[in-house]
Write a protein that holds these residues in place. Structure first.
Motif: not given
Length: 359
Positions: A107, A133, A136-137, A139-143, A145, A335
């Motif tokens: 991301y 969009r 955002k996808g 971020y959800r699939l490969r946030p 760290r 975070k």
């Protein structure tokens, strides 16, 4: 040319037909460099030639270096697909980002790509809802760290320095490295910020030393004040007092400065201004000699260590944010920086901290 995913008439194929190829780089066009690419992009938008240098100056050298990686990849992508590097469509940009994602980009990397391309491409990449969009996808699939899941205990360094002779008995090399690690831990500032300390901006009072940072740094913006570092004299243990180490360093280097206004000098002749990379090496040397595993931690980890340690000892979030240069609403600490000490920390450190808090 790669086959377009999803069949012959994908968005990429349609976009290619609609756009044309009159500005596409060819195999004979070498990558001109990020600055040149941006300059040409601004020209394509009809901006005055006299304004280009000023506009490019809005980007720091570090940002330009980071964006240059994106632009190299983008230039190669446009060469493969015969695209105009300056006026690609949103579907074409999405194809570029998707290919990078499929090559394991995360991301943070792709978000940087969006920022870089929003300056280059004559399309509203930065605000387009399709790009948003997509990210955002990602971020959800490969946030993203944190780099570290745990940090090291600063008492290792402090105990090591306590065993050293007094400042006046140290070599210039050891005094320099000692000051570097103490300032990094005591201020939680980036090495970049520490590298920009000027001796004329150092003010000594009876109880502390105050340092004003006047140069532009990574977090500098028009609406935000520049950092001011406060270093109280640490009377409990003068050997680990950063203010005393700083004063000793200034005294020791006065005769070899030759007009150099920045604080840090190399400790060997000809005693020239030290770069931030050199300061980082000094900090890592001190970490290693203190027993910190530098294969796991960089010099920047002092920022994690200092802020996490401060939080554990009860320092308020407001003060931590202010010291580290984060905005009031920033969630960066929560975070990425509020992390536990590594498991190899001796248990007696907890007892020492508990007893010290009640003394």
């Amino acid at each position: 040319m790669h086959p377009s995913p999803g069949g012959e008439h994908t968005a990429m194929a349609i976009a290619l037909e609609d756009y044309g190829q009159n500005q596409a780089p060819t195999e004979f066009d070498a990558f001109p460099g990020g600055s040149s690419l941006l300059r040409q992009a601004f020209r394509h938008r009809g901006l005055p030639e006299s304004s280009l240098k000023i506009m490019l100056s809005s980007l720091s050298p570090g940002t330009l270096k980071q964006y240059n990686t994106t632009y190299k990849g983008w230039w190669k992508f446009c060469l493969e697909y015969h695209l105009d590097a300056y006026s690609a469509s949103v579907p074409q940009v999405l194809q570029f980002l998707t290919e990078k994602y499929e090559s394991s980009a995360g991301y943070s990397t792709l978000n940087t790509d969006r920022s870089a391309l929003s300056l280059l491409v004559n399309t509203k990449i930065g605000s387009d809802d399709r790009i948003s969009r997509f990210l955002k996808g990602v971020y959800r699939l490969r946030p993203p760290r944190p780099r570290y899941s745990e940090t090291w205990d600063p008492t290792k360094v402090l105990e090591y320095l306590t065993s050293w002779p007094d400042n006046q008995d140290l070599s210039l090399e050891n005094l320099t490295k000692k000051l570097a690690i103490l300032l990094a831990l005591a201020t939680a500032q980036r090495v970049q910020t520490l590298s920009l300390i000027k001796i004329d901006n150092i003010q000594k009072t009876q109880s502390k030393i105050i340092i004003h940072i006047t140069d532009i740094i990574k977090t500098s913006v028009v609406t935000k004040t520049q950092p001011v570092i406060h270093l109280p004299f640490f009377t409990q243990n003068p050997k680990i007092c950063p203010s005393r180490a700083l004063q000793a360093y200034l005294d020791r280097t006065t005769s070899v400065r030759n007009g150099e206004s920045y604080l840090w000098l190399t400790y060997k002749k000809p005693y020239k201004k030290a770069s931030k990379q050199t300061i980082s090496r000094w900090i890592k040397d001190m970490m290693q000699h203190s027993g910190i595993d530098i294969s796991k931690y960089t010099a920047h980890s002092t920022r994690h260590t200092a802020t996490s340690s401060a939080k554990r000892t009860g320092v308020s979030m407001e003060l931590i944010r202010k010291a580290a240069g984060w905005s009031l609403n920033s969630n960066v600490f929560a975070k990425y920086y509020n992390i536990p000490i590594s498991d190899d920390t001796p248990q007696e450190n907890f007892a020492y901290a508990a007893l010290s808090s009640n003394s």
